[in-house]
Design a protein around this motif. Structure first.
Motif, PDB file in Angstrom:
ATOM      1  N   ASP A 207      28.315  29.111  -6.026  1.00 12.86           N
ATOM      2  CA  ASP A 207      27.300  28.985  -7.071  1.00 12.86           C
ATOM      3  C   ASP A 207      26.206  30.040  -6.927  1.00 12.86           C
ATOM      4  O   ASP A 207      25.687  30.544  -7.930  1.00 12.86           O
ATOM      5  CB  ASP A 207      26.677  27.585  -7.029  1.00 12.86           C
ATOM      6  CG  ASP A 207      27.663  26.504  -7.437  1.00 12.86           C
ATOM      7  OD1 ASP A 207      28.640  26.837  -8.140  1.00 12.86           O
ATOM      8  OD2 ASP A 207      27.466  25.337  -7.052  1.00 12.86           O
ATOM      9  N   SER A 208      25.840  30.368  -5.693  1.00 10.72           N
ATOM     10  CA  SER A 208      24.780  31.355  -5.486  1.00 10.72           C
ATOM     11  C   SER A 208      25.198  32.733  -5.986  1.00 10.72           C
ATOM     12  O   SER A 208      24.349  33.543  -6.366  1.00 10.72           O
ATOM     13  CB  SER A 208      24.409  31.423  -4.001  1.00 10.72           C
ATOM     14  OG  SER A 208      25.534  31.787  -3.215  1.00 10.72           O
ATOM     15  N   ARG A 211      25.456  32.546 -10.160  1.00 11.53           N
ATOM     16  CA  ARG A 211      24.173  32.615 -10.867  1.00 11.53           C
ATOM     17  C   ARG A 211      23.729  34.050 -11.111  1.00 11.53           C
ATOM     18  O   ARG A 211      22.995  34.322 -12.068  1.00 11.53           O
ATOM     19  CB  ARG A 211      23.100  31.866 -10.075  1.00 11.53           C
ATOM     20  CG  ARG A 211      23.201  30.356 -10.161  1.00 11.53           C
ATOM     21  CD  ARG A 211      21.942  29.698  -9.635  1.00 11.53           C
ATOM     22  NE  ARG A 211      21.771  29.933  -8.215  1.00 11.53           N
ATOM     23  CZ  ARG A 211      22.210  29.115  -7.257  1.00 11.53           C
ATOM     24  NH1 ARG A 211      22.847  28.005  -7.590  1.00 11.53           N
ATOM     25  NH2 ARG A 211      22.020  29.391  -5.986  1.00 11.53           N
TER      26      ARG A 211
END
Length: 308
Positions: A207-208, A211
C-alpha cells in the motif's frame, strides 16, 4: 389547513432524528431525503420512494409491513440512483477482496513453486534482493534543469513525472532497506514492516508503494515490470526533452497533465484560446513501432484498454 412541510423537515432532520446524527455528511443526506419525500405528493399516491415502489396507502402498522414485503423491488443499483453497472463493480471489488483475504490466510511456510520448501523470510529476502538489484537510481533533477532553459508543456510534464518517480523509487528503496535490516535482526520489526513482508510474499503491491504509484491492478511482479518500462520511457524522454514518438499514456503518474499539455502546446502554436479547445482521438491500425517521430500537432499514445 396546509401541512407545514418545512417545519416537519426541520423537526425530523434537526431534532427528532437528525439531532442524533453526528456526521455532517449523514445529516446532509438525511435532509436531502426529507426534501425529496416530504411534500404534498405523498397523499396523492404519485410519489415513488424508489423506482417501482410507490408510497403505500394509509393503513396500520402491520399493513405497512405487508405492503413492503409485497411491493418492494429486489435490491439493485437503480434503487439508489446508480447505473446498473455499479453492481458489477461492487461484486468485482468484493470478489477481489475475498480472494485476497483467502490468499493471505494461506500457510506461508512453504514455497508455491517447485523445489524444496522455502520459508517466508527466505522468499521475502530473495524478492528484496531482486528488486533492489534492478531498481534504478533516482533522477538528478538539478542536472536535468540545466540541459535546457525552455519550459514547454511537454517538458514540464516530463519533469513532474520524474519528480513523482523519484518519490516512488525513494520509498521503495527505503522500505526494502528497513525490512532487510529487520529480517537480519538489526531493526525491530514494526507493523508497517510486517505489512510489507506480507505483500512481498503474496506478490501484491504494498500500500505504501501504491499510494505513490500510478493506478494499477497487477501483481507485484507485473507492476515492477511496468515500473522498469516507465523508467526506460523517462530515460529516453529526458535525454533531450523531445516528445517521444509514441507516449505510453497508461504508464504516466498523471495522464491528465499530459493531455492538458497537448492542448496547451497546440494553443500556443496557433494562438488559440485554451478554454475553447477540446481533444479528439483517432484510432489507427498501426502499432507503436511503426512511428519514428511524433506528429506535427498532438501526440501518438498507446496503452489504452477497453473495459466491458
Amino acid at each position: 389547513m396546509q401541512v407545514p412541510w418545512d417545519d416537519l423537515c426541520f423537526l425530523f432532520g434537526e431534532i427528532m432524528y437528525g439531532g442524533h446524527i453526528t456526521d455532517d455528511w449523514d445529516r446532509r443526506l438525511c435532509k436531502t431525503y426529507l426534501r425529496e419525500f416530504m411534500h404534498p405528493k405523498m397523499f396523492e399516491g404519485e410519489l415513488s420512494l424508489c423506482p417501482g415502489f410507490l408510497v403505500p396507502p394509509f393503513t396500520d402498522y402491520s399493513g405497512y409491513h405487508g405492503y413492503i414485503d409485497e411491493h418492494l423491488p429486489p435490491e439493485n443499483p437503480t434503487l439508489y440512483g446508480l447505473h446498473p453497472n455499479a453492481e458489477l463493480e461492487c461484486l468485482t471489488v468484493a470478489s477481489d477482496n475475498l480472494l485476497r483475504k483467502l490468499l493471505e490466510l494461506q500457510p506461508q511456510d512453504s514455497s508455491r513453486g517447485e523445489g524444496a520448501a522455502q520459508s517466508t523470510e527466505e522468499k521475502v529476502k530473495s524478492v528484496i534482493e531482486d528488486i533492489l538489484e534492478r531498481l534504478p537510481e533516482e533522477y538528478n533533477m538539478a542536472e536535468m534543469l540545466t540541459k535546457t532553459t525552455e519550459r514547454s508543456p511537454y517538458m514540464l510534464v516530463c519533469l513532474q513525472e520524474c519528480e513523482r518517480m523519484n518519490r516512488l523509487l525513494a520509498e521503495i528503496r527505503k522500505s526494502l532497506d528497513e525490512l532487510d535490516l529487520g529480517l537480519k535482526g538489526d531493526l525491530t520489526i514494526s507493523s508497517s514492516m510486517e505489512t510489507l513482508q506480507c505483500s512481498l510474499f503474496n506478490d501484491s503491491v504494498p500500500d505504501s508503494w501504491a499510494r505513490l504509484s500510478y493506478p494499477s491492478t497487477k501483481t507485484l511482479a507485473q507492476w515492477f515490470g511496468d515500473l522498469m518500462c516507465s523508467c526506460r520511457e523517462l530515460d529516453s524522454w529526458t535525454q533531450d526533452f523531445v516528445l517521444p514518438a509514441v507516449v505510453w499514456l497508461s504508464g504516466l503518474f498523471n495522464p491528465q497533465s499530459f493531455l492538458t499539455a497537448v492542448l496547451q502546446s497546440i494553443a500556443r502554436k496557433n494562438q488559440w484560446p485554451l478554454d475553447k479547445m477540446t481533444l479528439t482521438v483517432d484510432v489507427t491500425k498501426k502499432t507503436k513501432d511503426d512511428f519514428g517521430h511524433p506528429p506535427r500537432e498532438g501526440a501518438y499514445i498507446h496503452g489504452l484498454f477497453m473495459e466491458g
